[in-house]
Scaffold this active site. Structure first.
Site, PDB file in Angstrom:
ATOM      1  N   LYS A 153      45.865  52.253  40.993  1.00  0.00           N
ATOM      2  CA  LYS A 153      46.698  51.716  42.068  1.00  0.00           C
ATOM      3  C   LYS A 153      47.811  52.704  42.472  1.00  0.00           C
ATOM      4  O   LYS A 153      48.068  53.685  41.783  1.00  0.00           O
ATOM      5  CB  LYS A 153      47.297  50.374  41.623  1.00  0.00           C
ATOM      6  CG  LYS A 153      46.254  49.324  41.194  1.00  0.00           C
ATOM      7  CD  LYS A 153      45.285  48.963  42.299  1.00  0.00           C
ATOM      8  CE  LYS A 153      44.685  47.569  42.185  1.00  0.00           C
ATOM      9  NZ  LYS A 153      43.535  47.429  41.245  1.00  0.00           N
TER      10      LYS A 153
HETATM   11  C1  LIG Z   1      43.136  45.831  40.799  1.00  0.00           C
HETATM   12  C2  LIG Z   1      43.037  44.452  41.366  1.00  0.00           C
HETATM   13  C3  LIG Z   1      43.231  43.302  40.590  1.00  0.00           C
HETATM   14  C4  LIG Z   1      43.291  43.334  39.089  1.00  0.00           C
HETATM   15  O1  LIG Z   1      44.342  44.031  38.571  1.00  0.00           O
HETATM   16  P1  LIG Z   1      44.252  44.615  37.060  1.00  0.00           P
HETATM   17  O2  LIG Z   1      45.632  45.150  36.853  1.00  0.00           O
HETATM   18  O3  LIG Z   1      43.210  45.683  37.073  1.00  0.00           O
HETATM   19  O4  LIG Z   1      43.922  43.498  36.152  1.00  0.00           O
HETATM   20  C5  LIG Z   1      43.250  42.069  41.210  1.00  0.00           C
HETATM   21  N1  LIG Z   1      43.067  41.947  42.544  1.00  0.00           N
HETATM   22  C6  LIG Z   1      42.860  43.022  43.315  1.00  0.00           C
HETATM   23  C7  LIG Z   1      42.681  42.819  44.785  1.00  0.00           C
HETATM   24  C8  LIG Z   1      42.802  44.307  42.758  1.00  0.00           C
HETATM   25  O5  LIG Z   1      42.540  45.359  43.538  1.00  0.00           O
END
Ligand SMILES: *Cc1c(COP(=O)(O)O)cnc(C)c1O
Length: 383
Positions: free
Chosen positions: A184
């Protein structure tokens, strides 16, 4: 041929700058359970993002899971099929029924027009996603929620730092959930957060992420263990020093793609053009029938030259085995999401992406655009 290029690459500040943080942890011998770095990161993030309260989590999925618990959501939740699977998975883990609403073809986000017709006596909440960091129609969604008495929990995993009219998009809805996963815009290796607007809600969320403990001997809820540890919190603090530079680099790369892909038939992309302050978390393009290759054909062509784009979001959540039995998961019910899922391709975008590497990506897309039949009709590549 150059090195492989992936769709994203983590933001990693210089290692030597991380060492003093580690030394402090070794000195204090506090590794987790809301230590000094945890507290400091919650404060600095609230300041940076322009929100009231931040509750740190060990990942975004557990934060989503806990957000639903915190608001005691039951029954049916209206959500989008066009997202990462974690969005809907957290509904199933809470024993809730996902109800899929189709998306808006311009923003890729849940269409407010489709929400109202799906509300039943069992509906208690809406869980939209700010897909790619593009803001949902937050005003319209809140209007619907107010009329029907529904909670709104935004999956804001992509929306770190996004502002509209100078205000953080995270201030909308009852709760917003961020992910700080390595892939991210802002990362703590693994991590996440719930954004809330008052101290009492923060208190409840803090109980829930620590087994429900509200004191040494008092347990007030069947809480979970979803705490962020001190090493991750420290990494977040260091990363905050680099985030503005990273966002600026993303913006430059975004502009360069927009210019480089200009005029290629069958290739279009999302144009933020002054409507809000975007974080350029992704570079989604649509590959339509005017392009000589199908979307999968272009994905393969890029891969053959070491460029790993991603089909975010394909397949749709509604097409997976644990969802496709639902009445709202049918293709007929979700025509826009199904069409977009067939055309979407996310191109590499991350702060360290060099201009030369980006030009390689653009060049491949251009080169294949010139492969047309003698008739002038594009040649469809069958994968
Ligand atoms: C990355 C993501 C998640 C999950 O987050 P994690 O930190 O990997 O558990 C949930 N929703 C969306 C839209 C994502 O892109």
């Amino acid at each position: 041929m150059g090195d492989n290029i992936f769709v994203t690459s983590p933001l990693l500040p210089p290692l030597e700058e991380f060492m003093p943080y580690m030394e402090k942890i070794w000195q204090n011998r506090i590794l987790t359970n809301g230590g000094a770095f945890h507290q400091q990161l919650e404060e600095e993030l609230a300041n940076y993002l322009g929100v009231k309260h931040v509750c740190l989590f060990s990942n975004g999925t557990l934060a989503l899971l806990t957000a639903l618990q915190a608001l005691r959501v039951t029954g049916e939740v209206i959500t989008t099929p066009y997202s990462f699977v974690a969005t809907s998975h957290t509904l199933l883990w809470n024993g809730l029924t996902p109800v899929f609403a189709d998306i808006d073809p311009q923003t890729f986000n849940i269409s407010p027009e489709r929400i109202e017709e799906l509300i039943t006596p069992q509906t208690t909440a809406i869980m939209p996603v700010h897909c790619y960091g593009i803001p949902c129609d937050v005003e319209r969604i809140q209007q619907i929620a107010d009329v029907y008495g529904l909670k709104v929990i935004y999956d804001a995993a992509h929306a770190f730092g996004v502002r509209k009219d100078g205000v953080s998009i995270l201030n909308h809805g009852d709760l917003s959930v961020l992910s700080f996963h390595a892939t991210k815009v802002f990362n703590t290796f693994e991590g996440g957060a719930i954004i809330c607007h008052d101290a009492r809600t923060k208190q409840r969320i803090d109980y829930l992420k620590n087994f429900g403990f509200a004191g040494e001997t008092r347990v007030v809820a069947p809480g979970i263990n979803a705490k962020m540890n001190e090493m991750e919190a420290a990494f977040g603090l260091l990363q905050l020093k680099y985030i503005d530079g990273a966002l600026a680099a993303r913006s430059t790369i975004y502009q360069r793609y927009c210019e480089g892909l200009q005029g290629i038939p069958g290739i279009s992309w999302f144009d933020a053009a002054g409507r809000f302050d975007w974080n350029h978390a992704y570079y989604p393009v649509l590959v339509d029938s005017d392009y000589p290759l199908t979307r999968d054909g272009l994905y393969d062509a890029l891969k053959a030259e070491g460029i790993y784009s991603r089909r975010y979001f394909y397949p749709l959540i509604s097409s997976f085995a644990m969802y496709r039995h639902l009445a709202t998961a049918s293709v007929d019910h979700l025509p826009v999401a199904n069409a977009i899922a067939e055309q979407i391709l996310c191109l590499p975008i991350y702060p360290d992406l060099t201009q030369a590497d980006q030009l390689r990506v653009i060049d491949i897309i251009r080169r294949h655009a010139q492969k047309t039949k003698k008739s002038g009709k594009p040649v469809r590549h069958v994968a």
